[in-house]
Every structure is written in C-alpha cells, then in structure tokens.
Scaffold this active site. Structure first.
Site, PDB file in Angstrom:
ATOM      1  N   TYR A 141       0.821  -1.214   0.000  1.00 42.29           N
ATOM      2  CA  TYR A 141       0.000   0.000   0.000  1.00 42.29           C
ATOM      3  C   TYR A 141       0.859   1.270   0.000  1.00 42.29           C
ATOM      4  O   TYR A 141       0.370   2.368  -0.261  1.00 42.29           O
ATOM      5  CB  TYR A 141      -0.952   0.029   1.202  1.00 42.29           C
ATOM      6  CG  TYR A 141      -2.020  -1.055   1.171  1.00 42.29           C
ATOM      7  CD1 TYR A 141      -2.236  -1.832   0.038  1.00 42.29           C
ATOM      8  CD2 TYR A 141      -2.819  -1.301   2.278  1.00 42.29           C
ATOM      9  CE1 TYR A 141      -3.204  -2.827   0.010  1.00 42.29           C
ATOM     10  CE2 TYR A 141      -3.792  -2.291   2.248  1.00 42.29           C
ATOM     11  CZ  TYR A 141      -3.975  -3.057   1.111  1.00 42.29           C
ATOM     12  OH  TYR A 141      -4.936  -4.037   1.096  1.00 42.29           O
ATOM     13  N   LYS A 192       3.226 -15.537   2.026  1.00 41.52           N
ATOM     14  CA  LYS A 192       3.104 -16.250   0.752  1.00 41.52           C
ATOM     15  C   LYS A 192       4.527 -16.579   0.319  1.00 41.52           C
ATOM     16  O   LYS A 192       4.990 -16.181  -0.768  1.00 41.52           O
ATOM     17  CB  LYS A 192       2.347 -15.350  -0.255  1.00 41.52           C
ATOM     18  CG  LYS A 192       1.923 -16.038  -1.538  1.00 41.52           C
ATOM     19  CD  LYS A 192       0.827 -17.069  -1.357  1.00 41.52           C
ATOM     20  CE  LYS A 192       0.540 -17.757  -2.692  1.00 41.52           C
ATOM     21  NZ  LYS A 192      -0.322 -18.943  -2.556  1.00 41.52           N
ATOM     22  N   ASP A 224      -3.371 -18.047   1.441  1.00 44.74           N
ATOM     23  CA  ASP A 224      -4.560 -18.662   0.849  1.00 44.74           C
ATOM     24  C   ASP A 224      -5.131 -19.725   1.784  1.00 44.74           C
ATOM     25  O   ASP A 224      -6.344 -19.813   1.990  1.00 44.74           O
ATOM     26  CB  ASP A 224      -4.249 -19.239  -0.551  1.00 44.74           C
ATOM     27  CG  ASP A 224      -2.896 -19.925  -0.634  1.00 44.74           C
ATOM     28  OD1 ASP A 224      -2.088 -19.789   0.304  1.00 44.74           O
ATOM     29  OD2 ASP A 224      -2.646 -20.613  -1.644  1.00 44.74           O
ATOM     30  N   ASP A 248      -5.202  -6.776   5.922  1.00 43.42           N
ATOM     31  CA  ASP A 248      -6.406  -6.027   5.551  1.00 43.42           C
ATOM     32  C   ASP A 248      -7.528  -7.008   5.205  1.00 43.42           C
ATOM     33  O   ASP A 248      -8.654  -6.921   5.710  1.00 43.42           O
ATOM     34  CB  ASP A 248      -6.043  -5.161   4.326  1.00 43.42           C
ATOM     35  CG  ASP A 248      -7.109  -4.156   3.966  1.00 43.42           C
ATOM     36  OD1 ASP A 248      -8.098  -4.047   4.704  1.00 43.42           O
ATOM     37  OD2 ASP A 248      -6.947  -3.482   2.927  1.00 43.42           O
ATOM     38  N   ASP A 252     -10.807  -8.418   7.860  1.00 46.42           N
ATOM     39  CA  ASP A 252     -12.215  -8.227   7.491  1.00 46.42           C
ATOM     40  C   ASP A 252     -12.945  -9.567   7.468  1.00 46.42           C
ATOM     41  O   ASP A 252     -14.090  -9.672   7.913  1.00 46.42           O
ATOM     42  CB  ASP A 252     -12.336  -7.571   6.109  1.00 46.42           C
ATOM     43  CG  ASP A 252     -12.510  -6.073   6.211  1.00 46.42           C
ATOM     44  OD1 ASP A 252     -12.000  -5.488   7.189  1.00 46.42           O
ATOM     45  OD2 ASP A 252     -13.153  -5.473   5.317  1.00 46.42           O
TER      46      ASP A 252
END
Ligand code: NAD
Length: 360
Positions: A141, A192, A224, A248, A252
């Site tokens: 980001y 990852k 994942d 992020d 959520d």
C-alpha cells in the site's frame, strides 16, 4: 501525571457512538482513578468543513502530544465529490503514518450471547477469540515505484511494489509475539513465502525473532490457506501476524465471523505503545443521525486503550464485563438484534453499559 486523550469523533455515526464511549470513559476514570483528561477535535469530513483539510496541522500536533487518540469514523457522501487529495480518508491515512502507527491489532471476539448472529455455525465460532496483528505502514500500500501507464503497443498496464525491510518485519513480529505471550502463547505468521521474495524474508525474520520467545509456539501458514482455515476452523488461531495487504483482507474476513462489525474495536500502536483506537467499521452514513448505531465497538476501543496504552487492565476488564452483562440482559442494537432480545438505540445501549459498569 494525567493522561491526555484526544477524541476525534469524525463523521456520520462517529459523533453518536463517541458520545456513548465518552460516557463510559468518564465513569471508568472516576471509578478506577485513571487520571485521564479529554480534549476534542475534528478529523475527516468534519475537519474539511471546519479547517478546509481532513487533518489540520494543529490537530496533528495535538495528536502527537496526546498519550492516546480515540477515533470514531470518517467519511460520507457529502465529501465524495471532493478533490481526492483532501478526501476524509486522507486525514486518516496521514494521522496513521505521521504517528508511526505500524502495529494494527484487530481482535475478533465472539461474545457467546451473539453466536447466532454469525454467518457460520454456532459450534464453529462459539468462544472465538482471535487477535490479528497487521503491519500498517509498509508493504504494497505504500511501496514505490507504482505506476499506471500505456505501453508502446497501446495496451494499458500498471504495477505496485511490495517492499519490506528486515526492521519493519522484526518490529511487527515482536508485537505479534508480545501479544501471544499474554494470551494463548500461539502465534501464526501468515505469508506467501512459496511465491513472494518479500514473504521469504518475512518468514526468515519471524523465525529469528522467535528465538527471543521460546515460550510462544510459532507456526507459519500461506495466506490462501489462512483464508480457508479462518472459515473452516477459526478457533485453531490465537494470534496471527501478517503484512499490510494480507492483514487487511484476513481481518475483514475474521470480523464477519463475529456477526457484526458494530462489535469490533481496533488499536493502532507505535513503537512505544502509544496508540490510536477506533471501531473497525466506517461512518455508516446509511444510518447516521437516526440514533440506532451500535456504540459497543467504540466502547470496546476504550477498553483496548486502557489495556494497551495505559496498562489499566482492571478497568479494561471491567468495561468488557459490563458489555457482556448488557448482552446478557438481552439488549441489542439493530445490527445484532434477533428474536427474543430487546432492541435499543445508541443512547440506551451506552446508558446500559454505564449502569453495568457502575454496578460492578
Ligand atoms: P461502514 O462500516 O460505514 O458500513 C457498512 C455497513 O455496516 C452499513 O450498512 C452500516 O450501516 C453498518 N454499520 C457500520 N457500523 C455500524 C454500527 N456501529 N452499528 C450498526 N451498523 C453499522 O462501511 P461503508 O458503508 O463501506 O463506508 C461508509 C463510509 O465510511 C465511507 O465514507 C468510507 O470511506 C468510510 N469508512 C471509514 C472508516 C474509518 O473511519 N476507519 C472505515 C471504513 C469505511
């Protein structure tokens, strides 16, 4: 010495839910002799209306001088058409980065009284108590270079960059281990590393930091798989630590396990545990001004503030118990209401928590 708390109610339902959180904070201050002093200012749309910018320099200076910040939420349709450079959310990103709030703590706790409000089966989520530690000021980001361009053949292309330095990883890993140490002593680092170079460094550094925490059981999981495990068997997790983008998304996902985003607090901490505390939800313009918003996420943010910034565990525990007792009484705002419970508005919910706290 008094503790200075800067209150930024923000926009939409922000001022409504903040009024209730302030009532609870004031009572906790008296009851537990916390020595907190409150001051108020504007952020986001309210600051655009008052100062012409979403975060005024003077407000930022007050935030830097404060010991902790309590925020409602920012944004709303009134400011949607505004110059993107001064949108309300810009104020939020700026205050986070200017204060160096790199450690985002997002608990996903399911109160047993609300087990039926979750979209997952009761037995999968009952008793859920996860803490997601998300890196908040680095990664994709913020990484550069980033670019959108048109290639010579006329095709559009864009790319972002996902950088992490060793020191950025080490400091967020430490937050994860520190949190695990005072909870269930299990830390799952999510990356990852089978594909990304940044994740390979992430994993290597987390393993190095683990040497300082022999009492914490460390595991690693690809993102994942973590996304899948969170809905398959979420209770296997205690603390999860991960990068900005993975955190992020996963936080959520985890928040929805608990039924309503109106229940979830968060903390964003700097290297010295100075923090900004806020509900996970936004300014909910669809229900603003109606007196029906759930104030519990903001009230629970007060409890996180007392716990993490001020080391006032007894007061923090008491606020959480007061919330639980109010749920036991069957009181529910619209977002968590179900058959057999009593629907109440924002003020009545805040008053009920105040009474429950008073009677402890
Ligand atoms: P939102 O979280 O504001 O609302 C999503 C849904 O949840 C809405 O239906 C809303 O009514 C409901 N909801 C949220 N909080 C609630 C509460 N306390 N009680 C009952 N119901 C609640 O997300 P959105 O609609 O995507 O965004 C609205 C505005 O908030 C946008 O301007 C967005 O940019 C902003 N936003 C701000 C923050 C923040 O300040 N940290 C975070 C997310 C979104």
């Amino acid at each position: 010495m008094s503790k200075q708390i800067l209150i930024l109610p923000g926009d939409g339902i922000g001022p409504e839910i903040m009024a209730e959180a302030v009532k609870v904070l004031n009572l906790a201050n008296d009851k537990y002799t916390l020595g907190v002093e409150l001051s108020f200012d504007d952020l986001g749309g309210a600051a655009i209306d008052r100062y012409g910018v979403p975060l005024a320099d003077a407000t930022l200076a007050r935030a830097k001088a404060a010991d902790a910040i309590l925020l409602g939420a920012v944004g709303g349709p009134k400011w949607d058409a505004i110059d993107p450079a001064i949108r309300p959310e810009r104020g939020l990103l700026k205050i986070r980065s200017q204060l160096g709030l790199f450690g985002n703590l997002r608990p996903a706790i399911l109160y047993p009284q609300l087990a039926d409000a979750s979209s997952l089966k009761r037995e999968i989520v009952a008793g859920l108590d996860i803490l997601i530690v998300r890196e908040l000021t680095g990664g994709i980001y913020f990484g550069s270079p980033r670019e959108s361009k048109v290639l010579e053949n006329g095709e559009r292309m864009a790319y972002d960059t996902l950088p992490y330095s060793e020191s950025e990883i080490r400091r967020i890993a430490r937050v994860g281990f520190d949190m695990a140490r005072v909870r269930g002593k299990k830390l799952c680092s999510v990356d990852k590393a089978n594909v990304l170079a940044s994740s390979q460094l992430w994993r290597a550094v987390v393993i190095e930091v683990a040497k300082d925490y022999p009492d914490v059981e460390l595991s690693h999981m690809y993102v994942d798989n973590a996304a899948m495990q969170l809905v398959r068997a979420p209770k296997q997790f205690d603390v999860m630590v991960t990068d900005n983008m993975f955190g992020d998304i996963l936080s959520d996902e985890a928040s929805m396990l608990t039924g309503s985003i109106g229940m979830l607090p968060s903390a964003s901490l700097d290297a010295n545990n100075k923090g900004m505390y806020e509900p996970c939800h936004g300014s909910a313009p669809d229900i603003a001004g109606q007196g029906i918003a759930n104030p519990l996420a903001t009230i629970l943010s007060v409890s996180m503030m007392l716990r993490y910034s001020f080391n006032e565990a007894a007061a923090a525990d008491a606020i959480e118990l007061a919330v639980s007792n109010v749920l036991d009484q069957g009181l529910r705002t619209g977002d968590i209401h179900s058959a057999g419970t009593t629907k109440v508005g924002t003020t009545a919910m805040g008053d009920a928590v105040v009474e429950a706290l008073r009677s402890l």
